[in-house]
Design an enzyme around this catalytic site. Structure first.
Site, PDB file in Angstrom:
ATOM      1  N   LEU A  91      -7.226  20.302  16.384  1.00 54.18           N
ATOM      2  CA  LEU A  91      -7.422  20.986  17.669  1.00 54.18           C
ATOM      3  C   LEU A  91      -8.595  21.951  17.618  1.00 54.18           C
ATOM      4  CD1 LEU A  91      -3.684  21.837  18.456  1.00 54.18           C
ATOM      5  CD2 LEU A  91      -5.064  20.029  19.498  1.00 54.18           C
ATOM      6  N   GLY A  97      -9.246  27.976   8.364  1.00 56.85           N
ATOM      7  CA  GLY A  97      -9.001  26.561   8.164  1.00 56.85           C
ATOM      8  C   GLY A  97      -8.698  25.872   9.486  1.00 56.85           C
ATOM      9  N   ASP A 210      -8.537  41.497  17.202  1.00 56.46           N
ATOM     10  CA  ASP A 210      -9.407  40.330  17.413  1.00 56.46           C
ATOM     11  C   ASP A 210      -9.087  39.664  18.755  1.00 56.46           C
ATOM     12  OD1 ASP A 210     -11.536  38.745  16.668  1.00 56.46           O
ATOM     13  OD2 ASP A 210     -10.330  37.320  15.541  1.00 56.46           O
TER      14      ASP A 210
END
Length: 397
Positions: A91, A97, A210
């Site tokens: 996706l 990762g 974030d």
């Protein structure tokens, strides 16, 4: 044979046995010493902190899992769900990762976040998400379903978001047309409610650190859910802010006090939220927009238009006739209040929600951060940005 000869023969054999035993003992000791030296040298050559990080992570999952209901899945179950981590199921991919789409045996769709084994930073992110997000439950937060640490894997399993992330819509010339004004207003309100929960209503006070459009995922009904808590930090007790020497985050969404001084608080997330608000209204990305006439980024451009009484010129043209002018002006106003330069001038997220839903007048915003002015933040520190704009490292002069 004479008795004296028998005695001598027995004595020689006894001595030989002793010699054999001594030789075997010396040999075993030498082999053990060599093996021990090899193991010691190999451990010294390993990446510093890696083993300790893994040990700490396992300790955390084992001893803190009792406070959560987070299931631990078998690796074989995840292999089957993702077709052995097939590239066709990817996706997206970040510094930690890849993320895969998976389908369990019962037909339930999942998102599988697989930590790269070469990611040193990712071990901390993995531990963070296991400990923090498993304790959080809110309709505007992505739900974690389980984890896996089998065979040195570091895997997190989330609910699957079919419409993926917000940035894939508002920055795409075709997809942005799927988000009319009502839907964008609902997305802004949902993000705000999620942050109120993190900052004020959950039993843990969480600073996400974030918040950005790619970390806002959309469900079937385009409802927003905050994701990726790898960089999140928990504040203990009555503390409302903290400092760090390791500044990590995404360029364009970080406030100046964090990017330069390493100081973060709930007002850091407020600033990031304000950037997202301006991006949703304009359909433009803060780090990629440049006003050709005034050399301003999106924040500066929005401030200039608002100061000149022309905030409606910020609106994304694809919104067409779906806009409600009074709401747009209020949203731009709230966005500018959130990106003010000084944290103490920014509202908290509880007040932001009241502003979004209220009818009353709003305070006048002050000059936003990163707008050209006399005070130069760069004089006190140096920020180095990575090439993929994923992380930033602070170096003190």
């Amino acid at each position: 044979m004479a008795a004296s000869e028998l005695d001598q023969t027995w004595h020689k054999r006894h001595i030989n046995k002793k010699v054999v035993v001594i030789l075997v003992a010396i040999t075993m000791f030498t082999i053990g010493l060599i093996l021990g030296s090899v193991i010691y040298i190999r451990r010294k050559l390993e990446k510093p902190g890696k083993t300790n990080s893994i040990d700490r992570m396992h300790h955390t999952i084992k001893h803190e899992k009792k406070d959560t209901d987070l299931p631990i899945l078998d690796l074989s179950t995840i292999d089957n769900a993702t077709s052995n981590f097939s590239a066709s199921n990817i996706l997206g991919e970040g510094g930690f990762g890849p993320v895969y789409k998976g389908v369990l045996a019962n037909g339930h769709e999942i998102a599988v976040k697989r930590l790269s084994k070469n990611s040193g930073q990712g071990l901390d992110e993995f531990r963070n998400e296991v400990v923090l997000i498993a304790n959080l439950q809110h309709r505007n937060l992505v739900k974690i379903l389980g984890c896996c640490t089998q065979d040195d894997e570091r895997i997190l399993i989330y609910e699957f978001m079919p419409n993926r992330s917000l940035d894939l819509y508002i920055f795409d010339q075709l997809r942005k047309k799927l988000l009319d004004w009502n839907k964008r207003f609902q997305i802004i309100s949902g993000i705000a409610r999620g942050l109120v929960y993190l900052h004020h209503d959950s039993r843990l006070r969480i600073i996400h650190r974030d918040i950005k459009t790619s970390n806002i995922l959309l469900d079937n009904d385009m409802n927003p859910k905050i994701s990726d808590f790898g960089l999140a930090r928990m504040l203990v007790g009555d503390h409302t802010k903290a400092n760090t020497k390791r500044v990590v985050g995404t360029h364009g969404y970080m406030p100046p006090e964090y990017a330069v001084y390493g100081s973060f608080s709930v007002k850091s997330d407020v600033f990031s939220f304000g950037v997202i608000v301006l991006e949703i209204v304009s359909g433009k990305k803060n780090t990629q927009f440049l006003d050709p006439f005034n050399q301003l980024n999106l924040i500066g451009h929005a401030w200039r238009l608002w100061s000149e009484g022309r905030p409606l010129e910020l609106i994304d043209e694809s919104l067409g006739d779906s806009i409600v002018e009074s709401e747009v002006m209020k949203i731009v106003h709230v966005g500018l209040l959130c990106v003010q330069e000084r944290p103490e001038d920014r509202p908290n997220m509880s007040n932001v929600v009241l502003m979004l839903n209220g009818e009353g007048p709003l305070p006048r915003p002050k000059q936003p951060a990163f707008y050209p002015h006399h005070e130069d933040y760069s004089s006190s520190g140096k920020c180095e940005y990575s090439s993929n704009e994923m992380s930033i490292t602070l170096e003190a002069r």
